[in-house]
Design an enzyme around this catalytic site. Structure first.
Site, mmCIF file in Angstrom:
data_model
loop_
_atom_site.group_PDB
_atom_site.id
_atom_site.type_symbol
_atom_site.label_atom_id
_atom_site.label_comp_id
_atom_site.label_asym_id
_atom_site.label_seq_id
_atom_site.Cartn_x
_atom_site.Cartn_y
_atom_site.Cartn_z
ATOM 1 N N LYS A 31 64.773 25.430 57.659
ATOM 2 C CA LYS A 31 64.964 25.247 58.985
ATOM 3 C C LYS A 31 63.675 25.948 59.949
ATOM 4 C CE LYS A 31 69.999 26.554 58.289
ATOM 5 N NZ LYS A 31 70.775 25.729 58.925
ATOM 6 N N HIS A 67 78.246 18.387 52.678
ATOM 7 C CA HIS A 67 77.472 19.345 53.947
ATOM 8 C C HIS A 67 75.999 19.424 53.502
ATOM 9 C CE1 HIS A 67 81.007 20.504 56.177
ATOM 10 N NE2 HIS A 67 81.642 20.389 55.060
ATOM 11 N N THR A 115 75.052 22.304 64.154
ATOM 12 C CA THR A 115 76.077 22.191 65.077
ATOM 13 C C THR A 115 75.623 23.378 66.202
ATOM 14 O OG1 THR A 115 77.100 23.984 63.569
ATOM 15 C CG2 THR A 115 77.957 21.608 63.490
ATOM 16 N N LYS A 127 69.979 30.866 63.495
ATOM 17 C CA LYS A 127 70.688 30.337 62.616
ATOM 18 C C LYS A 127 70.392 31.109 61.125
ATOM 19 C CE LYS A 127 68.533 26.368 64.201
ATOM 20 N NZ LYS A 127 69.563 25.246 64.195
ATOM 21 N N ARG A 128 71.021 30.648 60.267
ATOM 22 C CA ARG A 128 70.513 31.119 58.856
ATOM 23 C C ARG A 128 69.018 30.978 58.826
ATOM 24 N NH1 ARG A 128 74.467 33.482 55.589
ATOM 25 N NH2 ARG A 128 72.858 33.706 54.048
ATOM 26 N N LYS A 178 76.049 23.291 70.495
ATOM 27 C CA LYS A 178 76.380 24.081 71.615
ATOM 28 C C LYS A 178 75.611 24.345 72.377
ATOM 29 C CE LYS A 178 78.483 26.034 67.184
ATOM 30 N NZ LYS A 178 78.334 26.803 66.169
HETATM 31 C C1 TH1 Z 1 75.878 23.384 56.656
HETATM 32 C C2 TH1 Z 1 74.643 22.402 56.707
HETATM 33 O O1 TH1 Z 1 73.600 23.177 56.034
HETATM 34 C C3 TH1 Z 1 74.653 22.190 58.085
HETATM 35 O O2 TH1 Z 1 73.644 21.218 58.455
HETATM 36 C C4 TH1 Z 1 75.823 21.736 58.643
HETATM 37 O O3 TH1 Z 1 75.790 21.520 60.231
HETATM 38 C C5 TH1 Z 1 76.931 22.658 58.257
HETATM 39 O O4 TH1 Z 1 77.119 22.660 57.040
HETATM 40 C C6 TH1 Z 1 78.521 22.000 58.804
HETATM 41 O O5 TH1 Z 1 78.413 20.583 58.503
HETATM 42 C C7 TH1 Z 1 75.935 24.162 55.290
HETATM 43 N N1 TH1 Z 1 76.645 25.171 54.749
HETATM 44 C C8 TH1 Z 1 76.720 25.483 53.484
HETATM 45 C C9 TH1 Z 1 77.379 26.578 53.024
HETATM 46 C C10 TH1 Z 1 77.201 26.815 51.571
HETATM 47 C C11 TH1 Z 1 76.966 25.635 50.819
HETATM 48 C C12 TH1 Z 1 76.503 24.484 51.309
HETATM 49 C C13 TH1 Z 1 76.312 24.332 52.747
HETATM 50 S S1 TH1 Z 1 75.715 22.899 53.766
HETATM 51 C C14 TH1 Z 1 77.717 27.916 51.172
#
Ligand code: TH1
Length: 866
Positions: free
Chosen positions: A582, A378, A692, A576-577, A696
């Site tokens: 970002k 991810h 994502t 978002k976070r 939405k």
């Molecule tokens: C996120 C990605 O940053 C985001 O781009 C993506 O859409 C989403 O995953 C789903 O695929 C990620 N979240 C995390 C959380 C942790 C570690 C790595 C990632 S990457 C804890």
């Protein structure tokens, strides 16, 4: 097994085969019964919360009918099954979702109305289940929803944290964190399974099996003598499929101390140490780590990961063994998806079970593993790639560490055979990174132990093949693929945006689009219809009014001089976070520039109520920063203080309003997303694996200001890039710019950015308190300003700034033409079929898991149209 003492089960079956009627009277009776017997509340003192709880219990009863039938059917048919292992599930609320899936919202609304309650008020009684940080956890929740709707034989596995994602408050313009004890008022949706319990080993040492043990039937070569044994107890959460009988299971594990172990410790006479040990066991599932994309290398986190992997694997193997089939065929009946590397320790854990408990030879056990596992990556952020120090793993999981070394040894000898003499390659791909302390690279373990490795968007797939995992791609080209993320159209349109959903259903002539998402494309045929455009605008307006009401009753409740919120304004949302990549920073700097320009302009046109020819904007930020991420917290403070300055300026306040909405979560997203005209997805290209929320927003007809990153690229391709506001350096250019920076070629700061930074450095954002304390200049934003002036900022905020300002100006111009804007908005929704998680999950099922739907038949086909 104890089958009970009933010989003639006719009566039992007769009763069990009756499903609860769906009449208003029957539902009311159940709700009231739960109030009296489950909650033990007097019928005459029902408050909103007990009404919510009783309603939830009555809906749960209905879910369980489907749940039991589904699980029994899966056991009979024994299809190939999928297990989705994720350390996070960001579920949000359940009541509305369950009612929608069962297609009984209407009859429940009616039942409650007669009892004196408004269904929507009860929705707000529910606490979010926030067992995840952000995109990764929410993706897992969307995939469960889609798997259920598609009748796939899938289960999710996760952890039942006592404390979910922390609650965020803004105190003195800074983020403060508070524990989220989400279970405090009870969680009515789960089923506690005190009888589904596994022991998980930790610490201790490994020794060879003795001849006596082998004679006794011990099948393995090694014995792990643990120093600690933790129990995993199962809690099941039914996941209803939308308009289908299928109801899947999300099994969450909670840790607790083992009694046998207690006795041993107590007998050794160390009472207090034994109690401390109990506490240590309970701690394992206490808290969700609040870091998104930045792992904290804490031993407790590794304990969580292994506890999770071991309990899940033991459960999966036990279920399979009960069928009596051979373990050599395990991979033909089970697919296990690893959601990022957090559960990757499941791979050596399955090896341990197959070797030590089942006595399989290494080669056969390994073949089973690779056939079973698939790994999703991810992120490409180097700091987010998990590693564990070998000494930590050795101490906590001695047998697992040994197996990882063995896996690595076998793997590296393959590498040496294929690339003789290429020792630097061996070093690069090794599961163990050499150095002062050796590290276990969890991503490498995931790749070596899986038959499929997938990225989450096309660009992300290219990056992992060409850069991040290039050496692995050269060895196993067929292993690598990508499955572009998706979002569930049920929660993210049908439920969160009833206004637009009605319009869509009305236009398309049926509600089929909620399940057959391709139907949405037909909206495009009506994009120029005057009637649809008017309805579309009205739906957006209602969503904005709902958001305004929300802001007035929360954020602005105690504001003596709140800004007026005009639903005709352009609502721009960035949620978002909080993370440097970002680039919320770039946005707030742009907002400050807009403010300064408005002030310039207002000087020319004094004496008017609002500034003419300016599209008024309401700009909303929300998101949490990891508690230890200093820069992210500074960015929040910058946004909050800029909002204070801007919202209190009488000159601009009718043209520009800025909010930071505290404590962003799923249920707030459900209010914010439908109300947006534009959303911001402006990550430095190449850094956001997918994203994502972009999907939405566009699904709800909001436009995107975005970079050529992650899924933005594919969205632009689906809808036509001229329909969005795309800007900035692409991934390749980002690389080149960074290379130039590394050579010492700094850029000069753009004039507009220089102006904003100078404004901050003038002390304009200092709070009263800071001034009182004699602070001057940039104050808390010193480091941010310096970085912007460096000419080499890593996230390319300065580099992309001008092109970002241009995209914002384009958006202003486009919004001034409501007809064209609305037509575009309809086309955006109409172009989003590809980003339904139904499509993503189908791709996983066909290409990676090789599983087929297993629809549950039977009279429960009672999901009729309401
Ligand atoms: C996120 C990605 O940053 C985001 O781009 C993506 O859409 C989403 O995953 C789903 O695929 C990620 N979240 C995390 C959380 C942790 C570690 C790595 C990632 S990457 C804890």
């Amino acid at each position: 097994e104890d089958k009970g003492s009933v010989d003639d089960t006719t009566k039992l079956w007769e009763i069990l085969s009756e499903y609860q009627p769906r009449t208003v009277e029957a539902i009311q009776k159940q709700i009231v019964t739960h109030i009296e017997y489950t909650l033990a509340r007097s019928r005459f003192t029902i408050d909103h919360h007990s009404a919510y709880m009783a309603t939830a219990y009555s809906v749960r009863d209905r879910l369980l009918e489907y749940f039991n039938d589904t699980q029994q059917y899966f056991n009979e048919v024994f299809p190939k099954r999928v297990y989705y292992l994720s350390i996070e599930y960001l579920l949000g609320r359940t009541l509305a979702n369950a009612l929608t899936s069962l297609n009984i919202s209407g009859v429940y609304r009616e039942s409650l109305r007669e009892l004196g309650f408004v269904l929507e008020d009860l929705y707000n009684q529910e606490q979010d289940a926030a067992l995840g940080n952000g995109g990764l956890g929410r993706l897992a929740a969307c995939y469960l929803d889609s798997a259920a709707a598609l009748d796939l034989p899938l289960w999710g596995y996760g952890l039942r944290y006592n404390y979910g994602m922390f609650t965020q408050s803004i105190i003195e313009e800074k983020q403060s964190e508070f524990p989220d004890f989400w279970l405090s008022r009870g969680f009515p949706w789960e089923i506690e399974r005190l009888d589904v319990v596994y022991a998980v080993n930790m610490y201790g040492f490994v020794r060879k099996a003795t001849p006596a043990e082998l004679e006794d039937g011990y099948k393995g070569k090694f014995v792990w003598e643990p120093d600690m044994e933790v129990l995993a107890v199962a809690y099941d959460l039914p996941i209803p499929g939308y308009k289908t009988n299928t109801t899947l299971n999300l099994r969450l594990w909670q840790s607790k101390p083992s009694h046998d172990f207690d006795l041993m410790s107590f007998n050794r006479g160390n009472y207090t140490a034994a109690i401390a040990l109990r506490q240590e066991c309970e701690n394992i599932t206490s808290v969700l780590y609040p870091d998104d994309s930045t792992p904290q290398g804490r031993e407790l986190r590794l304990k969580q990961q292994y506890f999770f992997a071991s309990a899940s694997l033991q459960d999966i193997v036990r279920r399979y063994r009960k069928s009596g089939r051979s373990l050599l065929e395990f991979g033909q009946y089970n697919a296990i998806q690893i959601n990022d590397t957090h559960p990757a320790v499941a791979i050596p854990e399955l090896m341990r079970i197959l070797l030590d408990e089942e006595g399989l030879p290494w080669g056969e056990a390994w073949a089973v593993c690779v056939q079973t596992f698939a790994y999703t990556n991810h992120t490409v952020l180097p700091e987010a790639l998990e590693t564990w120090p070998v000494p930590v793993m050795e101490k906590l999981l001695p047998r697992i560490m040994q197996i990882i070394f063995d896996i690595n040894c076998t793997f590296l000898s393959c590498v040496r055979k294929r690339f003789p003499g290429d020792e630097s390659r061996v070093e690069r791909v090794s599961i163990i990174a050499e150095g002062h302390t050796q590290l276990v690279r969890m991503a490498h373990l995931g790749i070596v132990g899986s038959h499929a490795v997938n990225a989450v968007a096309r660009l992300h797939g290219e990056i992992i093949q060409d850069r991040l995992f290039r050496d692995f791609y050269e060895m196993f080209p067929k292993r690598f693929t990508y499955v572009t993320n998706g979002v569930t159209p049920r929660r993210w349109l049908l439920e969160c945006n009833p206004y637009l959903s009605h319009v869509i259903t009305d236009t398309l002539g049926s509600e089929d689009w909620t399940k057959d998402i391709e139907q949405l494309c037909r909206l495009k045929d009506h994009a120029t219809s005057r009637k649809l455009q008017q309805q579309w605008l009205m739906a957006k307006r209602l969503a904005k009014e709902r958001l305004i009401l929300f802001l007035k009753t929360t954020q602005l409740k105690d504001d003596p001089n709140p800004p007026t919120l005009d639903p005709n304004a352009m609502f721009v949302v960035h949620i978002k976070r909080i993370h440097e990549y970002k680039r919320q920073l770039m946005n707030i700097l742009q907002v400050l520039l807009r403010y300064l320009r408005l002030k310039d302009y207002a000087e020319l046109v004094t004496g008017t109520e609002s500034i003419p020819h300016v599209v008024p904007r309401v700009i909303i930020f929300a998101g949490k920063a990891a508690p230890a991420y200093t820069r992210a917290k500074e960015i929040i403070q910058l946004i909050v203080s800029a909002a204070r300055l801007i919202n209190n300026d009488p000159v601009t306040r009718n043209s520009l309003v800025v909010f930071f909405v505290a404590d962003y979560n799923v249920s707030k997203a459900e209010i914010l997303i439908p109300a947006a005209d534009i959303s911001e997805h402006i990550s430095t290209a190449g850094m956001e694996a997918s994203g994502t929320s972009n999907m939405k927003f566009a699904l709800n007809g909001a436009n995107i200001i975005g970079t050529y990153d992650g899924a933005n690229i594919e969205i632009a391709e689906e809808v036509g890039k001229e329909k969005l506001f795309m800007f900035g350096a692409n991934a390749k250019e980002v690389e080149d710019v960074r290379a130039a920076y590394a050579r010492g070629e700094a850029e000069t700061i753009p004039t507009d950015l220089d102006r904003v930074i100078s404004f901050i450095e003038s002390g304009a954002l200092l709070s009263k308190e800071e001034r009182a304390r004699g602070i001057t200049g940039a104050g808390a934003y010193r480091a941010i300003c310096d970085e912007m002036r460096s000419g080499t900022d890593y996230w390319l905020v300065a580099h992309d700034f001008q092109s970002y300002i241009k995209a914002q100006a384009q958006a202003d111009r486009a919004f001034a033409n409501p007809k064209a804007w609305t037509e575009n908005s309809i086309n955006l929704t109409g172009g989003m079929a590809h980003f339904s998680s139904d499509r993503s999950v189908k791709e996983y099922a066909d290409r990676i898991w090789k599983v087929k739907p297993c629809p549950v038949p039977g009279q429960t086909g009672s999901i009729e149209e309401e």
